[in-house]
Design an enzyme around this catalytic site. Structure first.
Site, PDB file in Angstrom:
ATOM      1  CG  ASP A 125      -0.193   0.018   2.529  1.00  0.00           C
ATOM      2  OD1 ASP A 125       0.693  -0.830   2.701  1.00  0.00           O
ATOM      3  OD2 ASP A 125      -0.491   0.874   3.398  1.00  0.00           O
ATOM      4  CG  ASP A 158       7.024   4.531   2.309  1.00  0.00           C
ATOM      5  OD1 ASP A 158       7.087   3.323   2.584  1.00  0.00           O
ATOM      6  OD2 ASP A 158       6.431   5.351   3.025  1.00  0.00           O
ATOM      7  CD  GLU A 192       4.219   0.954   7.092  1.00  0.00           C
ATOM      8  OE1 GLU A 192       4.931   1.309   8.054  1.00  0.00           O
ATOM      9  OE2 GLU A 192       3.869   1.730   6.170  1.00  0.00           O
ATOM     10  CD  GLU A 193       2.709   4.301   4.226  1.00  0.00           C
ATOM     11  OE1 GLU A 193       2.731   4.916   5.308  1.00  0.00           O
ATOM     12  OE2 GLU A 193       3.704   4.187   3.491  1.00  0.00           O
ATOM     13  CG  HIS A 508       4.500   9.509   4.177  1.00  0.00           C
ATOM     14  ND1 HIS A 508       4.175   9.228   5.477  1.00  0.00           N
ATOM     15  CD2 HIS A 508       4.795   8.319   3.603  1.00  0.00           C
ATOM     16  CE1 HIS A 508       4.259   7.918   5.689  1.00  0.00           C
ATOM     17  NE2 HIS A 508       4.649   7.355   4.564  1.00  0.00           N
TER      18      HIS A 508
END
Length: 538
Positions: A125, A158, A192-193, A508
């Protein structure tokens, strides 16, 4: 400061280094792979592999309903189809179990069942792209655009670079006919996020059922990389993570018409409490048990351009607590170091009131804490509880903190502290980096050095230094503590200061990207790690 010769520390005593570790039995295969990774054809294919993954908008959102209920999870079906098409040998050779529908658990079975497996983890994700920011991207966020130097898009850094890097090297090893002696397991979560409750938590439970407790020799998940610090490239594999607590403050008070207000409304009292919190941060003190201290010792031992004042303080601290206090005066000017060492507090959410002419009957806020590796959840709760005690009494609030009544005040006026989302997390167990049990850390260190050398065509043990490290956030490994005592958060990403989008490649935020050269080095790292671990006997 006076430093007697008897106390003079050496580089080896401050920060001992492993030698570069290269495959021996599989030396020819490793050299062959290194040659392959250096070709233009492989580079083009690697770009296409990562770009294709970035083009799948596998966003995970806060407060999603469970799998099977919330349709937004269904994008991971597209991710699975892409992976199956892109890596046919992986999906033909490795067993695959889908956990909670979208968690991917692969096993590449080794020939020696007596050897504990290697677990490589990553997540499918990505952080959502806010629609209002799309125009701020130099290239569309899910384009996987390659500009000749960098691959752009959400997840390019990421963590699809890690996930795809792992699969690329396993596909390449299979093409070369390699069969592992030690089993390799891959665990790919999908949220995970958003704390991993649907993905990694389910995968951890499945692995405990299949393999058992402490079943893995070592675990490597996403994490830090290397960067040049004081004239030396420094790699910092994460060996620990801070704890986590979201403290919710809820105030209730009588309502009524705002034309006849009390001295303090619920919002006013909440504001005073939050101000009191920010005026009373957690005590900050550097200890020799801090990973940051290990890191500083490595800088003093191997950094070429460390300021004399800092180097002297670090060397002084090896035999005097006064040296630690001297270090604090230097490094605690930097908010980054303050955040790494201490328990932090950040007021991130607030709510109260529904109408301008109605007194607010309720107001609340949430304070996010990242707990020092040398502290605890209980210590964090105790600090918060004490911080608000005086004001609760002044406002005559009935004050309850995490189920314990602290102050008996007016029954109609209450202050309640609680765990906002029920996901408090103690600091992670520390992976051994010295002494007994440190062999996996030495393997990771030697692998980092060998990878760094191979990617540049150089030799030697001192081209890059390796230090125990940690990040300010948490990874999916929070669920894997029972699976191994040797957990590393490291991806071998290089982070030069001129990296587009900042030193972390726009992670992010807008313009996330990864230099293709950095991505190729990540692939080379996983090649070296898999072969080194296959040969190692711990």
């Amino acid at each position: 400061m006076a430093c007697g010769l008897a106390h003079e520390p050496t580089a080896d005593s401050l920060c001992p280094q492993a030698t570069a570790t290269y495959p021996v039995q599989n030396a020819a295969l490793w050299e062959d792979l290194n040659t392959l990774i250096g070709t233009d054809a492989f580079k083009t294919k690697a770009i296409d592999w990562l770009a294709g993954a970035v083009q799948v908008p596998s966003e995970s959102f806060d407060n999603m309903d469970p799998v099977g209920v919330d349709p937004r999870w269904e994008v991971f079906e597209s991710m699975h189809k892409y992976l199956a098409d892109a890596f046919p040998l992986v999906h033909k050779t490795l067993s695959l179990t889908k956990v909670n529908t979208y968690g991917l658990l692969y096993e590449w079975t080794g020939s020696d069942a007596s050897l504990k497996p290697l677990l490589l983890a990553a997540h499918q994700d990505v952080v959502p792209v806010h629609p209002n920011t799309v125009d701020e991207w130099d290239h569309p966020p899910f384009s996987g655009y390659f500009d000749g130097t960098r691959i752009w898009g959400r997840g390019s850094f990421d963590d699809k670079s890690g996930l795809i890097g792992i699969l690329i090297i396993i596909e390449s090893l299979l093409e070369k006919g390699f069969k592992p002696t030690r089993t390799v397991v891959l665990s790919f979560g999908f949220d995970e996020e958003t704390s991993g409750l649907q993905g990694a938590a389910s995968l951890a439970k499945a692995m405990l059922g299949i393999y058992g407790k402490d079943a893995f020799e070592l675990i490597v998940d996403e994490g830090s990389g290397y960067t040049e610090v004081y004239g030396i490239p420094l790699a910092t594999p994460g060996i620990v993570e801070k704890g986590y607590l979201d403290t919710k403050l809820e105030i209730a008070a009588p309502g009524g018409h705002s034309s006849i207000p009390p001295s303090h409304t619920s919002i006013g009292m909440l504001a005073a409490l939050l101000t009191e919190l920010e005026n009373n941060p957690f005590p900050l003190k550097l200890s020799k048990e801090d990973v940051v201290y290990d890191n500083l010792q490595c800088l003093a031992a191997h950094g070429k351009d460390v300021p004399k004042k800092l180097r002297d303080a670090i060397e002084w601290s090896s035999y005097s607590s006064k040296g630690l206090r001297a270090i604090e005066k230097i490094i605690f000017k930097d908010q980054f170091y303050r955040s790494l060492v201490g328990t932090t507090q950040a007021i991130d959410l607030i709510n109260g009131g529904v109408k301008t002419n109605a007194l607010p009957e309720q107001a609340w806020a949430v304070v996010n804490h990242r707990i020092s590796i040398l502290s605890s959840i209980d210590a964090t709760i105790a600090h918060d509880t004490k911080t608000f005690k005086k004001l609760a009494k002044e406002f005559n609030l009935t004050y309850t903190s995490f189920g314990e009544v602290i102050n008996e005040g007016a029954p109609e006026k209450t202050l309640v502290l609680s765990d906002a989302f029920g996901n408090a997390l103690r600091p992670a167990p520390r992976t051994p980096s010295a002494g007994e049990g440190a062999a996996p850390y030495e393997l990771i260190s030697g692998t980092i050095k060998a990878t760094f050398n191979a990617h540049r065509g150089i030799e030697g043990d001192n081209n890059i230094a390796v230090s125990p490290g940690m990040m300010t956030g948490n990874t999916d490994t929070r669920y894997y503590w029972d699976l191994s005592s040797h957990i590393f958060r490291y991806n071998h990403h290089g982070t030069p200061a001129d990296s587009a989008g900042g030193t972390l490649g726009g992670v992010h935020t807008v313009n996330e990207n990864i230099p293709v050269d950095s991505f190729l080095e990540v692939i080379r790292f996983f090649s070296t790690l898999i072969l080194n671990t296959d040969e190692a006997r711990f």
